[in-house]
Design a protein around this motif. Structure first.
Motif, mmCIF file in Angstrom:
data_model
loop_
_atom_site.group_PDB
_atom_site.id
_atom_site.type_symbol
_atom_site.label_atom_id
_atom_site.label_comp_id
_atom_site.label_asym_id
_atom_site.label_seq_id
_atom_site.Cartn_x
_atom_site.Cartn_y
_atom_site.Cartn_z
ATOM 1 N N ILE A 36 4.617 18.916 18.925
ATOM 2 C CA ILE A 36 4.634 18.544 17.509
ATOM 3 C C ILE A 36 5.718 17.503 17.299
ATOM 4 C CG2 ILE A 36 4.905 19.345 15.133
ATOM 5 C CD1 ILE A 36 2.461 20.511 16.551
ATOM 6 N N GLY A 37 5.362 16.404 16.623
ATOM 7 C CA GLY A 37 6.333 15.353 16.358
ATOM 8 C C GLY A 37 6.052 14.656 15.038
ATOM 9 N N GLN A 56 1.082 15.183 14.863
ATOM 10 C CA GLN A 56 2.138 14.672 13.997
ATOM 11 C C GLN A 56 2.161 15.402 12.652
ATOM 12 O OE1 GLN A 56 0.729 10.656 13.913
ATOM 13 N NE2 GLN A 56 2.006 10.002 15.620
ATOM 14 N N ILE A 57 3.373 15.643 12.162
ATOM 15 C CA ILE A 57 3.557 16.165 10.815
ATOM 16 C C ILE A 57 4.522 15.244 10.077
ATOM 17 C CG2 ILE A 57 3.039 18.573 11.388
ATOM 18 C CD1 ILE A 57 6.031 19.109 11.532
ATOM 19 N N ASP A 58 4.450 15.265 8.767
ATOM 20 C CA ASP A 58 5.286 14.391 7.940
ATOM 21 C C ASP A 58 6.488 15.188 7.439
ATOM 22 O OD1 ASP A 58 6.294 12.335 6.447
ATOM 23 O OD2 ASP A 58 4.818 12.502 4.826
ATOM 24 N N VAL A 59 7.662 14.862 7.953
ATOM 25 C CA VAL A 59 8.868 15.599 7.585
ATOM 26 C C VAL A 59 10.054 14.656 7.720
ATOM 27 C CG1 VAL A 59 9.203 16.478 9.936
ATOM 28 C CG2 VAL A 59 10.184 17.733 8.025
ATOM 29 N N ILE A 79 5.215 21.495 2.750
ATOM 30 C CA ILE A 79 3.864 21.077 3.138
ATOM 31 C C ILE A 79 3.696 21.118 4.659
ATOM 32 C CG2 ILE A 79 2.255 19.128 3.161
ATOM 33 C CD1 ILE A 79 3.441 18.301 0.442
ATOM 34 N N ALA A 80 4.729 20.659 5.384
ATOM 35 C CA ALA A 80 4.664 20.655 6.847
ATOM 36 C C ALA A 80 4.623 22.074 7.410
ATOM 37 C CB ALA A 80 5.859 19.903 7.424
ATOM 38 N N THR A 81 5.353 22.988 6.776
ATOM 39 C CA THR A 81 5.342 24.379 7.227
ATOM 40 C C THR A 81 3.958 24.999 7.045
ATOM 41 O OG1 THR A 81 7.691 24.615 6.672
ATOM 42 C CG2 THR A 81 6.432 26.640 6.955
ATOM 43 N N LEU A 82 3.333 24.723 5.916
ATOM 44 C CA LEU A 82 1.968 25.215 5.686
ATOM 45 C C LEU A 82 0.997 24.635 6.709
ATOM 46 C CD1 LEU A 82 1.850 24.995 1.774
ATOM 47 C CD2 LEU A 82 2.028 27.068 3.172
ATOM 48 N N ALA A 105 12.013 22.083 12.558
ATOM 49 C CA ALA A 105 12.266 23.098 11.528
ATOM 50 C C ALA A 105 10.981 23.720 10.971
ATOM 51 C CB ALA A 105 13.129 22.528 10.416
ATOM 52 N N PRO A 106 10.001 22.921 10.483
ATOM 53 C CA PRO A 106 8.781 23.548 9.974
ATOM 54 C C PRO A 106 7.961 24.230 11.059
ATOM 55 C CG PRO A 106 8.602 21.149 9.932
ATOM 56 C CD PRO A 106 10.020 21.466 10.244
ATOM 57 N N ALA A 107 8.000 23.715 12.285
ATOM 58 C CA ALA A 107 7.235 24.323 13.378
ATOM 59 C C ALA A 107 7.749 25.720 13.684
ATOM 60 C CB ALA A 107 7.303 23.439 14.622
ATOM 61 N N VAL A 108 9.067 25.847 13.839
ATOM 62 C CA VAL A 108 9.645 27.154 14.176
ATOM 63 C C VAL A 108 9.622 28.080 12.960
ATOM 64 C CG1 VAL A 108 11.738 28.333 14.964
ATOM 65 C CG2 VAL A 108 11.049 26.150 16.002
ATOM 66 N N ALA A 109 9.880 27.536 11.765
ATOM 67 C CA ALA A 109 9.854 28.358 10.550
ATOM 68 C C ALA A 109 8.471 28.967 10.336
ATOM 69 C CB ALA A 109 10.252 27.519 9.338
#
Length: 363
Positions: A36-37, A56-59, A79-82, A105-109
């Protein structure tokens, strides 16, 4: 076994994740890896070059002080966590690993919310904000320095592992590397300003090359892509004859590090771990633009055992660089001793310790 790894921004967060991924693949059966990046981080280049899939996620990172400017990063984080919860479910992840940078952070959370076993890894003495935020709810927090424990109050299962070093670095052979790069009998000075480059280091090294010429020495300067053209321009009228080589980025760093007689670089934790594993003496210029000045703490660990020379950036000029280069490059015995001292800090089994730690909790 399905494993998600997330770490981004600079190579210092990405290469440990790749090292962990490689170890899982080489020592466990039926392993599927997903990275994830973000769209802008170096993970887009390094992860894909390593042969892994990247989503990819937007963070973006938060401001360190209370500010309305944090509303946008907070919204993106939610939004990224969801989105990550959906990715984790679709991938049927058994483990989620974060190696730093705000993208983890959102990946692990999300994995913590879903009760998926998680591990976060901190490379430096002082943990980054993402690691401190995640530690209290993460299954395992892996650290590289014992001193880091005091900054992780409330963290569960803190394990001292050291920094993961890629097997290509661990197995690199100096003689073969020098043959591959056709160094011959020259002494190789490798200049690396970190994965993104460092203008200050580039400028001082350029001044050195313009005003000093050592026999049987070759400088290789990894400028960082954004500074490559500028460095070429600064040295375009300097007689070369094999005295220096300018590269935007070094992908086969294992080869160049193994071949080097002396390394001039920042003091990021992963870079220092690789230097120690390969017994390389170094001249360290800690970045002053990092959280809690952690690069200076990293450099001091080597300086204190006679493995490196440290020059703070506000003192770093051609004169100081010349003193350090002359000290180490002209004295083979001292240079070798610095390399042996560096090896005392080497940790070759960090990837194994990290993988074994999380496997204790994997479903």
């Amino acid at each position: 076994m399905n494993i998600i790894l997330s770490g981004g921004g600079s190579a210092g967060h990405i290469n440990p994740a790749i090292a962990i991924a490689k170890y899982f693949e080489n020592h466990y059966e039926n392993v599927n890896i997903l990275f994830i990046g973000t769209k802008t981080g170096m993970e887009n280049e390094l992860v894909k070059k390593a042969g892994y899939n990247l989503l990819q996620i937007d963070v973006e990172g938060f401001k360190t002080s209370l500010s309305f400017k944090n509303l946008k990063p907070l919204t993106k984080f939610i939004i990224a966590t969801l989105k990550m919860k959906k990715i984790i479910r679709n991938f049927k992840a058994d483990i989620v690993v974060g190696t730093g940078g705000y993208v983890c952070a959102p990946a692990v959370a999300a994995a913590n919310i879903l009760k998926i076993p998680t591990l976060i890894h901190e490379q430096n003495v002082y943990p980054g904000s993402a690691i401190r935020f995640l530690a209290k709810n993460t299954t395992v927090t892996a650290i590289s320095f014992e001193e880091s424990r005091k900054y992780l109050e409330g963290a569960k299962n803190v394990v001292l592992t050291g920094n993961p070093v890629r097997e290509s670095i661990i197995k690199a052979d100096s003689k073969k590397a020098r043959e591959e790069l056709k160094i011959g009998g020259k002494k190789l000075v490798l200049v690396v300003g970190g994965s993104l480059g460092a203008m200050k280091i580039n400028d001082v090294v350029c001044d050195y090359i313009k005003n000093n010429r050592k026999e049987n020495v070759k400088f290789v300067i990894s400028t960082g892509k954004r500074d490559y053209d500028r460095v070429n321009e600064k040295l375009k009228n300097v007689q070369n004859n094999g005295y220096f080589e300018i590269l935007a980025y070094i992908h086969n760093m294992d080869t160049y590090l193994a071949a080097a007689d002396l390394v001039i670089c920042r003091s990021g934790a992963i870079t220092l771990s690789e230097i120690c594993v390969l017994k390389k003496p170094s001249i360290l210029i800690p970045s002053p633009n990092v959280t809690h000045n952690h690069q200076e703490f990293n450099a001091s660990a080597l300086v204190n055992i006679g493995a490196a020379v440290m020059i703070k950036e506000n003192n770093f000029d051609m004169s100081e660089l010349k003193k350090a280069v002359d000290k180490l490059l002209d004295n083979d015995a001292l240079r070798n001793q610095y390399g042996e001292n560096a090896y005392k800090l080497a940790k070759k089994d960090a990837s194994r310790l990290i993988c074994e730690s999380i496997m204790k909790f994997a479903r």
